[in-house]
Design an enzyme around this catalytic site. Structure first.
Site, PDB file in Angstrom:
ATOM      1  CG  ASN A 167      56.284  26.982  34.992  1.00  0.00           C
ATOM      2  OD1 ASN A 167      56.959  27.371  35.948  1.00  0.00           O
ATOM      3  ND2 ASN A 167      55.271  26.158  35.148  1.00  0.00           N
ATOM      4  CD  GLU A 264      53.542  23.462  42.439  1.00  0.00           C
ATOM      5  OE1 GLU A 264      53.407  22.420  41.758  1.00  0.00           O
ATOM      6  OE2 GLU A 264      53.604  24.591  41.971  1.00  0.00           O
ATOM      7  CB  CYS A 298      53.170  22.178  37.881  1.00  0.00           C
ATOM      8  SG  CYS A 298      52.293  23.550  38.624  1.00  0.00           S
ATOM      9  CD  GLU A 472      54.822  27.047  46.949  1.00  0.00           C
ATOM     10  OE1 GLU A 472      54.607  26.719  45.775  1.00  0.00           O
ATOM     11  OE2 GLU A 472      55.797  27.732  47.304  1.00  0.00           O
TER      12      GLU A 472
END
Ligand code: ADP
Length: 508
Positions: A167, A264, A298, A472
């Protein structure tokens, strides 16, 4: 005329794929010559051939990265020198930004209006971690026993496997690659099979920036390639962004050789509109939250929780504005809705429309494929969805919002937290005290108050619950690519300080 993708990266001289693997600074075909197609989801056309790395290719890449780590060709440089080359890479990323933006669009169909700022952020991320390289430091620690001096060091881990999704190919690679390199690790990247070529272009720039051969390697392929990488015993850390199911499989596999993981993963994030919300701004935030990137994000705000007093107005506005989004060529800056990134993703989203029909959900707008070229689905809103509905619980990864109503703060909190995920949440209210109470009560890694979907390199990003492990970005992300080494130095005080046959100074 419409721009064309870069359809060849390097010739390997053996008639191999247009986009070969990068192993030890050399562009090579897969050993068995296997390849797969690069595909444009807007034109529904193949446009290139990419090497399909098998286990032997993955092994070669990891062995090359390991050799580059052991001989310290990267970690042995002064941190300032690593920083200098990362800054050079940031300049090259800016120089080639238009091409890198376009290449990602040919791969995943994301809008140019989204990819351009995204690419600027990649260069910014690179500079951020370059700047941090020289700050990596241990601590001088007071000793807990007499006669010693004690301190810690932060050292790179070794070979980092970076496994990325389709994505935001380069944006999510940036979050892994730059801290890993700044800390002195070597890296094997496995981009998504949907978006492999833009990553190869970035790796080409890493070589141009003077990052030594073997420090950045790229193996392209699908799950088989990724699984071989995660299973490799010389991989010290796996940094992954993708679905929760795949992330869980990766964590289990990595545990087999105690590789560290940063994950993630997915989300089903709530966007919560209280009665006093500034409605125009809130509706803009809801629209961006679920329809940006055609919902393939996400952090999509896929559950819209609305106070009863606003419910009908919000539903009406979402349906009206959703139906007006301009679908079209993702390369056209005026386009507001791009295609889904792949046939597989289209099938997945259409599958949820079937479930919605079976569950008899009230569809305000959308709920179908758009009758045009490209993997487009209509912006879709379902209202009065039960919290038990699969559409309210599962990550769809498409432009599909479910709208649910609440009457009290307590109910809003309970609904928002009623998920196995916990990536993000949005809160819309003008009441400062309510906003702060919500910040404390919501179980999610990022809370947006009167905004949604804003991220940047100075703040950590990651999830609670099944949305992931670790964070992150943010300065602390650098440490996630290091091991801590504790050092005890005996100051050589007279031996009579020691007692017992070995001296208790040596005992536990
Ligand atoms: P999607 O199915 O939407 O592509 P995934 O989470 O499965 O989402 O994919 C994210 C990344 O993980 C991609 O690079 C993909 O090739 C890779 N991948 C998929 N399955 C595995 C696996 N079992 N082991 C390692 N990597 C995998």
């Amino acid at each position: 005329m419409r721009a064309q993708p870069r359809s060849t990266l390097r010739t390997t001289g053996d008639g191999g794929a247009d986009f070969p693997l990068l192993i030890d600074g050399r562009w090579v075909s897969a050993r068995d010559g296997a390849r797969f197609a690069a595909h444009d989801p807007y034109l529904e056309q193949d446009w290139g051939e990419v090497a399909d790395a098998g286990p032997a290719d993955v092994d070669a890449a990891v062995v090359s990265a390991h050799a580059a780590f052991i001989d310290r060709r990267w970690s042995g440089l002064l941190a300032g020198e690593r920083a200098r080359r990362l800054l050079q890479l940031a300049d090259l990323l800016e120089r080639d930004a238009p091409a890198l933006v376009q290449q990602q669009i040919f791969e995943n169909g994301k809008l140019i209006s989204e990819m351009r700022p995204g690419m600027a952020a990649v260069a910014g991320d690179c500079r951020f971690f370059a700047g941090l390289a020289e700050t990596l430091q241990g601590a001088s620690v007071p000793p807990s026993r007499p006669g010693f001096t004690t301190f810690t060091l932060r050292e790179p881990m070794g070979v980092v496997a970076a496994i990325t999704p389709w994505n935001t190919p380069l944006g999510l690679l940036a979050w892994k690659l730059f801290p890993a390199l700044a800390a002195g690790n070597t890296v094997v990247i496995k981009p998504s099979e949907v978006t492999p070529t833009s990553t190869l272009m970035l790796a080409e720039l890493a070589l141009e920036a003077g990052i030594p051969a073997g420090v950045v390697n790229v193996v392209t392929g699908a799950a088989r390639t990724g699984a071989a990488l995660v299973a490799h015993p010389l991989v010290a850390k796996v940094a992954f962004t993708g679905s929760t199911t795949t992330g869980q499989a990766i964590a289990a596999q990595a545990a087999g050789h105690t590789a560290r993981v940063t994950l993630e993963l997915g989300g089903k994030s709530p966007n919560i509109l209280f009665a006093d919300a500034d409605l125009d701004r809130a509706i803009n935030g809801v629209m961006a939250g679920i329809f940006a990137a055609s919902g393939q994000s996400c952090m999509a705000g896929s559950r819209v929780l609305v106070h009863s007093t606003l419910f009908d107005r919000v539903c009406e506005a979402l349906a009206e504005r959703g139906s007006r989004l301009i679908a079209g060529d993702p390369l056209d800056p005026a386009t507001q809705l791009g295609p889904l990134a792949s046939r597989a993703q289209l099938d997945k989203v259409l599958g949820y429309f079937e479930i919605a029909r079976a569950e008899r959900l009230r569809c305000l707008v959308g709920g179908q494929r758009l009758p045009r070229q490209g993997y487009f689905v209509a912006p879709t809103v379902y209202a009065d969805v039960s919290p038990d509905s699969r559409l309210a619980r599962e990550e769809i990864f498409g432009p599909v919002a479910v709208v649910m109503r609440f009457d009290s703060e307590e109910q809003a909190v309970a609904m928002a937290n009623d998920t196995r995920y916990g990536l993000a949440a949005g809160v819309w209210t003008e009441d400062l005290r309510l906003a702060h109470r919500m910040i404390h009560q919501l179980r999610a890694g990022t809370i947006w108050v009167n905004n949604y979907r804003i991220i940047g390199h100075t703040l950590p990003f990651g999830g609670y619950g099944q949305s992931g492990i670790g964070r992150e970005m943010g300065a602390a992300a650098l440490e996630a690519y290091t091991e801590t080494k504790s050092v005890w130095i005996d100051l050589g005080n007279p031996v009579e300080f020691a007692t017992g046959p070995m001296g208790d100074r040596h005992g536990l």
